[in-house]
Design an enzyme around this catalytic site. Structure first.
Site, PDB file in Angstrom:
ATOM      1  N   SER A   1       0.867  -1.186   0.000  1.00 42.22           N
ATOM      2  CA  SER A   1       0.000   0.000   0.000  1.00 42.22           C
ATOM      3  C   SER A   1       0.893   1.223   0.000  1.00 42.22           C
ATOM      4  O   SER A   1       2.050   1.152   0.443  1.00 42.22           O
ATOM      5  CB  SER A   1      -0.854  -0.006   1.269  1.00 42.22           C
ATOM      6  OG  SER A   1      -1.381   1.277   1.532  1.00 42.22           O
TER       7      SER A   1
ATOM      8  N   TYR B   1      -2.518  -1.071  10.116  1.00 40.05           N
ATOM      9  CA  TYR B   1      -2.543  -1.307   8.667  1.00 40.05           C
ATOM     10  C   TYR B   1      -1.198  -0.946   8.038  1.00 40.05           C
ATOM     11  O   TYR B   1      -0.594  -1.751   7.315  1.00 40.05           O
ATOM     12  CB  TYR B   1      -3.678  -0.502   8.023  1.00 40.05           C
ATOM     13  CG  TYR B   1      -3.812  -0.731   6.532  1.00 40.05           C
ATOM     14  CD1 TYR B   1      -4.373  -1.904   6.042  1.00 40.05           C
ATOM     15  CD2 TYR B   1      -3.382   0.228   5.617  1.00 40.05           C
ATOM     16  CE1 TYR B   1      -4.495  -2.123   4.673  1.00 40.05           C
ATOM     17  CE2 TYR B   1      -3.502   0.023   4.254  1.00 40.05           C
ATOM     18  CZ  TYR B   1      -4.063  -1.157   3.786  1.00 40.05           C
ATOM     19  OH  TYR B   1      -4.181  -1.367   2.432  1.00 40.05           O
TER      20      TYR B   1
HETATM   21  N1  NAD Z   1      -8.534  -0.160  -2.095  1.00 42.25           N
HETATM   22  C1  NAD Z   1      -7.500   0.564  -1.777  1.00 42.25           C
HETATM   23  O1  NAD Z   1      -7.571   1.794  -1.775  1.00 42.25           O
HETATM   24  C2  NAD Z   1      -6.180  -0.081  -1.417  1.00 42.25           C
HETATM   25  C3  NAD Z   1      -5.072   0.752  -1.266  1.00 42.25           C
HETATM   26  C4  NAD Z   1      -3.849   0.184  -0.929  1.00 42.25           C
HETATM   27  C5  NAD Z   1      -3.743  -1.182  -0.776  1.00 42.25           C
HETATM   28  N2  NAD Z   1      -4.833  -1.974  -0.913  1.00 42.25           N
HETATM   29  C6  NAD Z   1      -4.648  -3.406  -0.720  1.00 42.25           C
HETATM   30  O2  NAD Z   1      -5.119  -4.109  -1.846  1.00 42.25           O
HETATM   31  C7  NAD Z   1      -5.571  -5.412  -1.459  1.00 42.25           C
HETATM   32  C8  NAD Z   1      -6.975  -5.631  -1.999  1.00 42.25           C
HETATM   33  O3  NAD Z   1      -7.819  -4.654  -1.422  1.00 42.25           O
HETATM   34  P1  NAD Z   1      -9.256  -4.254  -2.022  1.00 42.25           P
HETATM   35  O4  NAD Z   1      -9.345  -2.786  -1.950  1.00 42.25           O
HETATM   36  O5  NAD Z   1      -9.501  -4.958  -3.297  1.00 42.25           O
HETATM   37  O6  NAD Z   1     -10.172  -4.842  -0.835  1.00 42.25           O
HETATM   38  P2  NAD Z   1     -11.474  -5.757  -0.833  1.00 42.25           P
HETATM   39  O7  NAD Z   1     -11.910  -5.787   0.576  1.00 42.25           O
HETATM   40  O8  NAD Z   1     -12.430  -5.323  -1.877  1.00 42.25           O
HETATM   41  O9  NAD Z   1     -10.871  -7.182  -1.269  1.00 42.25           O
HETATM   42  C9  NAD Z   1     -10.066  -7.928  -0.416  1.00 42.25           C
HETATM   43  C10 NAD Z   1     -10.320  -9.400  -0.687  1.00 42.25           C
HETATM   44  O10 NAD Z   1      -9.505 -10.147   0.212  1.00 42.25           O
HETATM   45  C11 NAD Z   1     -10.304 -11.191   0.743  1.00 42.25           C
HETATM   46  N3  NAD Z   1      -9.788 -11.637   2.033  1.00 42.25           N
HETATM   47  C12 NAD Z   1      -9.777 -10.940   3.202  1.00 42.25           C
HETATM   48  N4  NAD Z   1      -9.296 -11.702   4.191  1.00 42.25           N
HETATM   49  C13 NAD Z   1      -8.996 -12.909   3.642  1.00 42.25           C
HETATM   50  C14 NAD Z   1      -8.477 -14.126   4.158  1.00 42.25           C
HETATM   51  N5  NAD Z   1      -8.196 -14.267   5.460  1.00 42.25           N
HETATM   52  N6  NAD Z   1      -8.269 -15.161   3.298  1.00 42.25           N
HETATM   53  C15 NAD Z   1      -8.593 -15.045   1.990  1.00 42.25           C
HETATM   54  N7  NAD Z   1      -9.107 -13.923   1.448  1.00 42.25           N
HETATM   55  C16 NAD Z   1      -9.311 -12.871   2.270  1.00 42.25           C
HETATM   56  C17 NAD Z   1     -11.689 -10.586   0.852  1.00 42.25           C
HETATM   57  O11 NAD Z   1     -12.697 -11.586   0.973  1.00 42.25           O
HETATM   58  C18 NAD Z   1     -11.778  -9.787  -0.430  1.00 42.25           C
HETATM   59  O12 NAD Z   1     -12.274 -10.535  -1.509  1.00 42.25           O
HETATM   60  C19 NAD Z   1      -5.484  -5.449   0.073  1.00 42.25           C
HETATM   61  O13 NAD Z   1      -4.286  -6.097   0.458  1.00 42.25           O
HETATM   62  C20 NAD Z   1      -5.424  -3.982   0.447  1.00 42.25           C
HETATM   63  O14 NAD Z   1      -4.777  -3.767   1.678  1.00 42.25           O
HETATM   64  C21 NAD Z   1      -6.052  -1.465  -1.235  1.00 42.25           C
END
Ligand code: NAD
Length: 259
Positions: free
Chosen positions: A147, A160
């Site tokens: 991130s 986080y």
């Molecule tokens: N959306 C943002 O702005 C953003 C920014 C920086 C980093 N990220 C990172 O990107 C990645 C994806 O985030 P997103 O925004 O798509 O979130 P999201 O919540 O839409 O998707 C996350 C997915 O991970 C799955 N998940 C959670 N815990 C789990 C577990 N224990 N085992 C298996 N699957 C699991 C969830 O079911 C979900 O499908 C994450 O690592 C997040 O930290 C997101």
């Protein structure tokens, strides 16, 4: 002059955690559109099956198997299911993650341990489970989704941002080891800024909240990212176009981090 290599994942097999929705689903699409095949793993079975079905309806070879990234035995089963179906694993995308918002005074030890277990140790378990298969196949590419909070924190990113900074440094140590031991495995981290997924917004209704608008205004490019823009970078790092890139941090944030 040699031609520039363009991203091409023809026939490459990818295992993508948290691939049911959001950035993980976008990674699955980008990898498949570059010619790869995807095993999506997630806690969300119905959503994961639906994403794999949509990919198949578009002519791609994609499947779903349930996995909680906290479950070491589950990892062994998911890797075995992927190898059974596709014969090998060339790409691992450690994308599954959760977010907890709390200050150093409010954060509970239990909540900190819970997020560590998914964001950091989930990626650790994934790499340990997949590296032997990649080594047996002669190489591979691992992309860990960190991130931009590795560089840009706030009062409530206590847990986080700590997990994501740890993912970035674990990525670098793994990259050095796997390069020095001649495995042919590259490991990089991708650092998204704010993207309008369910993690950030919960639902579309939140997109117009003043704090979400303020977040958008802070981004030099004036908008949040689209999930596809993370998928494209993951596909690039997974491809031979990035053959000399390992241990790198790639920010996908519209210029937010250097701002
Ligand atoms: N959306 C943002 O702005 C953003 C920014 C920086 C980093 N990220 C990172 O990107 C990645 C994806 O985030 P997103 O925004 O798509 O979130 P999201 O919540 O839409 O998707 C996350 C997915 O991970 C799955 N998940 C959670 N815990 C789990 C577990 N224990 N085992 C298996 N699957 C699991 C969830 O079911 C979900 O499908 C994450 O690592 C997040 O930290 C997101």
């Amino acid at each position: 002059m040699r031609r520039t290599k363009s991203p091409d994942l023809n026939g490459r097999i990818a295992l993508i955690t948290g691939g049911a929705r959001g950035l993980g689903a976008a990674c699955a699409w980008a990898i498949c559109e570059a010619g790869g095949k995807a095993m999506i793993v997630d806690l969300l079975t119905d959503r994961g099956e639906a994403t794999a079905e949509e990919l198949r309806a578009a002519g791609h070879d994609a499947h779903f198997t349930p996995l909680d990234v906290r479950d070491e035995a589950g990892w062994a089963a998911a890797v075995a299911a992927t190898v059974d179906r596709f014969g090998r694993i060339d790409i691992l995308v450690n994308n599954a993650g959760i977010a907890t918002a709390a200050t150093i005074e409010d954060l509970t030890l239990a909540d900190f341990q819970a997020i560590l277990d998914i964001n950091l140790l989930g990626a650790f378990r994934g790499m340990q489970a997949v590296i032997p298969v990649m080594k047996a196949g002669g190489g591979g590419a691992i992309v860990n989704i960190a991130s931009n909070s590795t560089q840009r924190v706030s009062a409530i990113t206590t847990s986080y941002a700590a997990t994501k900074a740890a993912v970035a440094n674990m990525t670098k140590s793994a990259a050095i080891h796997l390069a020095q031991t001649g495995t042919g495995i590259r490991v990089n981290s991708v650092h998204p800024g704010p993207h309008a997924t369910e993690m950030l917004l919960g639902s579309d209704a939140k997109a117009d909240l003043p704090q979400v608008q303020a977040l958008r205004d802070a981004i030099p490019m004036g908008r949040m990212g689209n999930a596809e823009e993370v998928g494209a970078i993951v596909a690039f790092l997974a491809s031979d176009a990035a053959s000399y890139v390992t241990g790198a941090e790639l920010f996908v944030d519209g210029g937010l981090t250097p701002h």
